[in-house]
Design a protein around this motif. Structure first.
Motif, PDB file in Angstrom:
ATOM      1  N   LEU A  46     -17.858  -7.374 -55.372  1.00  0.00           N
ATOM      2  CA  LEU A  46     -18.134  -8.573 -56.162  1.00  0.00           C
ATOM      3  C   LEU A  46     -19.627  -8.717 -56.439  1.00  0.00           C
ATOM      4  N   ALA A  47     -20.376  -7.629 -56.275  1.00  0.00           N
ATOM      5  CA  ALA A  47     -21.835  -7.718 -56.335  1.00  0.00           C
ATOM      6  C   ALA A  47     -22.444  -7.106 -57.583  1.00  0.00           C
ATOM      7  N   SER A 339     -22.559 -13.614 -46.259  1.00  0.00           N
ATOM      8  CA  SER A 339     -22.467 -12.305 -46.897  1.00  0.00           C
ATOM      9  C   SER A 339     -22.117 -11.224 -45.878  1.00  0.00           C
ATOM     10  N   ALA A 349     -20.374  -8.876 -51.261  1.00  0.00           N
ATOM     11  CA  ALA A 349     -20.907  -9.958 -52.085  1.00  0.00           C
ATOM     12  C   ALA A 349     -22.239 -10.373 -51.467  1.00  0.00           C
ATOM     13  N   ARG A 365     -23.643 -14.868 -54.942  1.00  0.00           N
ATOM     14  CA  ARG A 365     -23.301 -14.726 -56.359  1.00  0.00           C
ATOM     15  C   ARG A 365     -22.213 -13.670 -56.500  1.00  0.00           C
ATOM     16  N   ASN A 366     -21.087 -14.085 -57.027  1.00  0.00           N
ATOM     17  CA  ASN A 366     -19.957 -13.185 -57.246  1.00  0.00           C
ATOM     18  C   ASN A 366     -19.814 -12.894 -58.732  1.00  0.00           C
ATOM     19  N   ALA A 380     -10.046 -10.936 -51.577  1.00  0.00           N
ATOM     20  CA  ALA A 380     -11.387 -11.514 -51.520  1.00  0.00           C
ATOM     21  C   ALA A 380     -11.320 -13.013 -51.238  1.00  0.00           C
ATOM     22  N   TYR A 384     -12.870 -15.169 -48.164  1.00  0.00           N
ATOM     23  CA  TYR A 384     -13.716 -16.344 -48.378  1.00  0.00           C
ATOM     24  C   TYR A 384     -13.171 -17.548 -47.599  1.00  0.00           C
TER      25      TYR A 384
END
Length: 396
Positions: A46-47, A339, A349, A365-366, A380, A384
């Motif tokens: 997701l980075a 993270s 991420a 930031r995704n 994901a 989270y």
């Protein structure tokens, strides 16, 4: 006593370590994909800025290989001496047609594009008014000019009007804004900003690094999203390294813009042209996004799902309107810890804190991409949820 190089390096690095700001980049051990390998572990990625999944797409690799075989490994010179190959100009014509502009020119990166274009256009006596949250490349590009520099409040047309009304000049007036803001994921209100700029005789300059390939018909960008693509008083710049999956920067606009940049833009004048393989991959990317709208459709379907589920879980995504989806953690240490915990759960991420973002607004930031599957996003989101509850960011 004179400071030695060793002392300077040691002191600077110690300062970064002590403040918790020392960067140690993660190393990807597989291609840039929705799933990749970091630290020997398969992770959901997701980075990256690989919005459309083009970075490892077969069509780009095939055309890159074909151009490599036909045209060689490198351009061999700066563009103004002997480094402009036929394929460079062919791609620039393709890009101008895609953007619906009178001309386009490709430079080495998005960062150097802002330096080259702003440095070329702005002269002493000119006025430039810049959004307070513009990208670092815009800030650095403006520092190199001798124009009068003013700031307007973020995405605020009324404040832009105030600044323009208070600063008269006989020179060029330039309003500068990102199209999509890279930290918060919001879209500049470009229609209203251009309206104000025109009222005061100003040209609007849009850095569309995160809008190209994401907004507008076939990914033509923020300018097209607002129906401003045929405006000669709007300049578009951006990168070719995000949605397009390769590398480079571009400037597109007025028919004479290209010729002036060729003669005056220092990054263009003093850097070797792009290797043929890069040009081939970029050309394939522009073809692909126009021929297969499914890429953007999947990108936005994934974006809507991911944002809605994060909100349902109780996370603050800071009003993001685009695939850039920040998750607020507040303090830098908390964002960095989250993270790390996510990485242990198989989600890559990256946490961002001060000075990249303001104090108290540290976030992860995704960026979801067209390549992510629903299973990727479900996993994901589950990670989270676990991390958010463990850290008390969302309710238990």
């Amino acid at each position: 006593m004179t400071t030695t190089l060793s002392q300077r390096l040691s002191a600077e690095l110690a300062g970064l370590r002590d403040s918790g700001l020392l960067i140690r980049p993660r190393v990807l051990e597989a291609p840039q994909r929705a799933r990749t390998h970091v630290g020997g572990v398969d992770v959901i990625n997701l980075a990256s800025n690989n919005y459309l999944g083009f970075a490892d797409h077969p069509a780009l690799k095939e055309k890159a290989a074909a151009y490599l075989r036909e045209w060689g490994a490198g351009a061999g010179a700066v563009r103004t001496i002997a480094g402009t190959l036929r394929i460079h100009e062919d791609f620039e014509e393709q890009l101008a047609a895609f953007k619906h502009t009178g001309s386009a020119l490709v430079l080495q990166s998005g960062f150097t594009t802002n330096q080259g274009v702003l440095g070329t256009l702005l002269q002493p006596g000119d006025l430039v008014v810049s959004d307070e949250l513009n990208h670092a490349s815009i800030i650095d590009g403006l520092r190199l000019t001798k124009a009068t520099k003013k700031i307007f409040k973020h995405a605020d047309p009324a404040d832009l009007g105030r600044v323009l009304s208070e600063n008269e000049t006989d020179g060029l007036k330039l309003v500068v804004t990102d199209g999509v803001f890279s930290m918060d994921g919001d879209i500049a209100p470009l229609d209203r900003l251009v309206e104000v700029a025109r009222k005061y005789g100003a040209v609007t300059y849009v850095d569309d690094a995160h809008g190209s390939g994401v907004l507008g018909e076939a990914g033509r960008g923020t300018v097209h999203h607002f129906g401003l693509q045929d405006s000669e008083d709007v300049i578009q710049v951006g990168t070719l390294s995000k949605a397009w999956g390769v590398v480079g920067g571009y400037a597109a606009g007025h028919a004479d813009l290209r010729e002036l940049l060729i003669n005056r833009a220092r990054p263009y004048l003093f850097s070797t042209g792009h290797p043929p393989a890069v040009v081939g991959a970029l050309s394939a990317a522009l073809d692909l996004v126009q021929q297969e709208p499914e890429f953007m459709e999947r990108l936005w379907a994934n974006t809507r799902f991911f944002k809605a589920e994060l909100a349902r879980l109780g996370f603050d995504t800071m009003g993001s309107e685009t695939p850039i989806t920040p998750v607020l953690f507040g303090e830098t240490g908390a964002a960095f810890e989250a993270s790390q915990r996510l990485l242990h759960q198989g989600v890559f991420a990256v946490g961002l804190g001060f000075p990249t973002v303001p104090r108290g607004l540290a976030r992860i930031r995704n960026i979801v991409t067209a390549e992510h599957t629903r299973d990727d996003l479900d996993q994901a989101l589950a990670a989270y949820e676990r991390v958010g509850r463990e850290m008390g960011v969302i309710g238990g």
